[in-house]
Motif scaffolding. Sequence first.
Motif, PDB file in Angstrom:
ATOM      1  N   ALA A   1      22.489  -9.947 -35.807  1.00 41.15           N
ATOM      2  CA  ALA A   1      23.930  -9.784 -35.610  1.00 41.15           C
ATOM      3  C   ALA A   1      24.542 -11.004 -34.917  1.00 41.15           C
ATOM      4  CB  ALA A   1      24.215  -8.481 -34.862  1.00 41.15           C
ATOM      5  N   SER A   2      25.245 -10.802 -33.808  1.00 37.60           N
ATOM      6  CA  SER A   2      25.936 -11.911 -33.138  1.00 37.60           C
ATOM      7  C   SER A   2      24.954 -12.949 -32.585  1.00 37.60           C
ATOM      8  CB  SER A   2      26.848 -11.393 -32.024  1.00 37.60           C
ATOM      9  OG  SER A   2      26.110 -10.638 -31.087  1.00 37.60           O
ATOM     10  N   ALA A   3      23.727 -12.552 -32.271  1.00 35.77           N
ATOM     11  CA  ALA A   3      22.724 -13.521 -31.811  1.00 35.77           C
ATOM     12  C   ALA A   3      22.338 -14.460 -32.954  1.00 35.77           C
ATOM     13  CB  ALA A   3      21.491 -12.807 -31.274  1.00 35.77           C
ATOM     14  N   LYS A   4      22.263 -13.919 -34.156  1.00 38.76           N
ATOM     15  CA  LYS A   4      21.978 -14.740 -35.334  1.00 38.76           C
ATOM     16  C   LYS A   4      23.126 -15.712 -35.578  1.00 38.76           C
ATOM     17  CE  LYS A   4      20.947 -14.309 -40.258  1.00 38.76           C
ATOM     18  NZ  LYS A   4      20.700 -13.370 -41.359  1.00 38.76           N
ATOM     19  N   ASP A   5      24.365 -15.227 -35.434  1.00 44.68           N
ATOM     20  CA  ASP A   5      25.530 -16.097 -35.627  1.00 44.68           C
ATOM     21  C   ASP A   5      25.553 -17.221 -34.592  1.00 44.68           C
ATOM     22  OD1 ASP A   5      26.292 -14.420 -37.709  1.00 44.68           O
ATOM     23  OD2 ASP A   5      27.735 -13.307 -36.484  1.00 44.68           O
ATOM     24  N   ALA A   6      25.296 -16.896 -33.336  1.00 46.10           N
ATOM     25  CA  ALA A   6      25.366 -17.890 -32.260  1.00 46.10           C
ATOM     26  C   ALA A   6      24.250 -18.924 -32.361  1.00 46.10           C
ATOM     27  CB  ALA A   6      25.323 -17.201 -30.899  1.00 46.10           C
ATOM     28  N   SER A   7      23.064 -18.494 -32.774  1.00 45.39           N
ATOM     29  CA  SER A   7      21.924 -19.419 -32.866  1.00 45.39           C
ATOM     30  C   SER A   7      21.913 -20.183 -34.188  1.00 45.39           C
ATOM     31  CB  SER A   7      20.615 -18.658 -32.705  1.00 45.39           C
ATOM     32  OG  SER A   7      20.433 -17.767 -33.788  1.00 45.39           O
ATOM     33  N   LYS A   8      22.686 -19.688 -35.147  1.00 46.30           N
ATOM     34  CA  LYS A   8      22.759 -20.287 -36.486  1.00 46.30           C
ATOM     35  C   LYS A   8      21.406 -20.274 -37.206  1.00 46.30           C
ATOM     36  CE  LYS A   8      26.725 -23.174 -35.328  1.00 46.30           C
ATOM     37  NZ  LYS A   8      27.000 -22.529 -34.072  1.00 46.30           N
ATOM     38  N   THR A   9      20.581 -19.292 -36.847  1.00 46.51           N
ATOM     39  CA  THR A   9      19.292 -19.105 -37.516  1.00 46.51           C
ATOM     40  C   THR A   9      18.879 -17.649 -37.355  1.00 46.51           C
ATOM     41  OG1 THR A   9      17.004 -19.898 -37.700  1.00 46.51           O
ATOM     42  CG2 THR A   9      17.924 -19.765 -35.480  1.00 46.51           C
ATOM     43  N   ASP A  10      17.952 -17.207 -38.176  1.00 48.10           N
ATOM     44  CA  ASP A  10      17.469 -15.833 -38.017  1.00 48.10           C
ATOM     45  C   ASP A  10      16.163 -15.766 -37.243  1.00 48.10           C
ATOM     46  OD1 ASP A  10      15.826 -16.861 -39.974  1.00 48.10           O
ATOM     47  OD2 ASP A  10      16.232 -15.303 -41.443  1.00 48.10           O
ATOM     48  N   GLY A  11      15.597 -16.944 -36.895  1.00 48.81           N
ATOM     49  CA  GLY A  11      14.370 -16.915 -36.119  1.00 48.81           C
ATOM     50  C   GLY A  11      13.918 -18.288 -35.659  1.00 48.81           C
ATOM     51  N   ASP A  12      13.104 -18.303 -34.618  1.00 48.18           N
ATOM     52  CA  ASP A  12      12.531 -19.520 -34.056  1.00 48.18           C
ATOM     53  C   ASP A  12      11.079 -19.261 -33.692  1.00 48.18           C
ATOM     54  OD1 ASP A  12      14.617 -21.487 -33.866  1.00 48.18           O
ATOM     55  OD2 ASP A  12      15.489 -20.370 -32.204  1.00 48.18           O
ATOM     56  N   LYS A  13      10.321 -20.343 -33.609  1.00 49.27           N
ATOM     57  CA  LYS A  13       8.948 -20.271 -33.125  1.00 49.27           C
ATOM     58  C   LYS A  13       8.872 -21.079 -31.831  1.00 49.27           C
ATOM     59  CE  LYS A  13       5.042 -22.166 -35.154  1.00 49.27           C
ATOM     60  NZ  LYS A  13       4.079 -22.292 -36.265  1.00 49.27           N
ATOM     61  N   PHE A  14       8.274 -20.483 -30.805  1.00 51.70           N
ATOM     62  CA  PHE A  14       8.148 -21.127 -29.504  1.00 51.70           C
ATOM     63  C   PHE A  14       6.682 -21.245 -29.138  1.00 51.70           C
ATOM     64  CE2 PHE A  14      12.405 -19.419 -29.319  1.00 51.70           C
ATOM     65  CZ  PHE A  14      13.120 -20.345 -28.576  1.00 51.70           C
ATOM     66  N   GLU A  15       6.358 -22.306 -28.402  1.00 50.12           N
ATOM     67  CA  GLU A  15       5.013 -22.463 -27.880  1.00 50.12           C
ATOM     68  C   GLU A  15       4.818 -21.484 -26.730  1.00 50.12           C
ATOM     69  OE1 GLU A  15       2.515 -25.982 -25.764  1.00 50.12           O
ATOM     70  OE2 GLU A  15       3.695 -26.522 -27.539  1.00 50.12           O
ATOM     71  N   TRP A  16       3.713 -20.754 -26.763  1.00 46.13           N
ATOM     72  CA  TRP A  16       3.435 -19.758 -25.737  1.00 46.13           C
ATOM     73  C   TRP A  16       2.807 -20.418 -24.510  1.00 46.13           C
ATOM     74  CZ3 TRP A  16      -1.129 -18.199 -23.389  1.00 46.13           C
ATOM     75  CH2 TRP A  16      -1.018 -17.058 -22.589  1.00 46.13           C
ATOM     76  N   SER A  17       3.154 -19.889 -23.343  1.00 41.13           N
ATOM     77  CA  SER A  17       2.480 -20.256 -22.099  1.00 41.13           C
ATOM     78  C   SER A  17       2.396 -19.008 -21.226  1.00 41.13           C
ATOM     79  CB  SER A  17       3.223 -21.379 -21.369  1.00 41.13           C
ATOM     80  OG  SER A  17       4.516 -20.953 -21.006  1.00 41.13           O
ATOM     81  N   ASP A  18       1.586 -19.054 -20.188  1.00 44.53           N
ATOM     82  CA  ASP A  18       1.438 -17.893 -19.304  1.00 44.53           C
ATOM     83  C   ASP A  18       2.764 -17.496 -18.663  1.00 44.53           C
ATOM     84  OD1 ASP A  18      -1.280 -17.461 -19.613  1.00 44.53           O
ATOM     85  OD2 ASP A  18      -1.816 -18.847 -18.006  1.00 44.53           O
ATOM     86  N   ASN A  19       2.906 -16.225 -18.414  1.00 39.61           N
ATOM     87  CA  ASN A  19       4.009 -15.684 -17.611  1.00 39.61           C
ATOM     88  C   ASN A  19       5.394 -15.896 -18.199  1.00 39.61           C
ATOM     89  OD1 ASN A  19       2.191 -14.741 -15.611  1.00 39.61           O
ATOM     90  ND2 ASN A  19       2.050 -16.835 -14.834  1.00 39.61           N
ATOM     91  N   ILE A  20       5.536 -15.779 -19.506  1.00 37.02           N
ATOM     92  CA  ILE A  20       6.875 -15.802 -20.093  1.00 37.02           C
ATOM     93  C   ILE A  20       7.410 -14.380 -20.019  1.00 37.02           C
ATOM     94  CG2 ILE A  20       8.293 -16.232 -22.128  1.00 37.02           C
ATOM     95  CD1 ILE A  20       6.242 -18.311 -22.993  1.00 37.02           C
TER      96      ILE A  20
END
Length: 85
Positions: free
Chosen positions: A11-30
């Motif tokens: 929804a609005s998060a997709k509109d604001a980010s201009k994408t439907d998904g991202d991949k992030f590098e994982w680290s401890d304690n996120i």
Amino acid sequence: MTQHFKVLYFASAKDASKTDGDKFEWSDNINAEALTKLLLARHPDLAPILKVSMFAVNMEYMDQDHSWTVQPGDEVAIIPPVSGG
């Protein structure tokens, strides 16, 4: 090997980010706070949306107390409030 997690925007998060998904590098304690900082660093326009959105991890809504952490391979969804009609 680097481990990752995915973030899906709706929804609005997709509109604001201009994408439907991202991949992030994982680290401890996120936790929710750290995740919010990562998201805002990549998509500053998400700021007002994240204040009112819920997080779901692997299709399960997370507690509002933010006591959870992201694990490698997790799929995190940003779910803004939905207005109906």
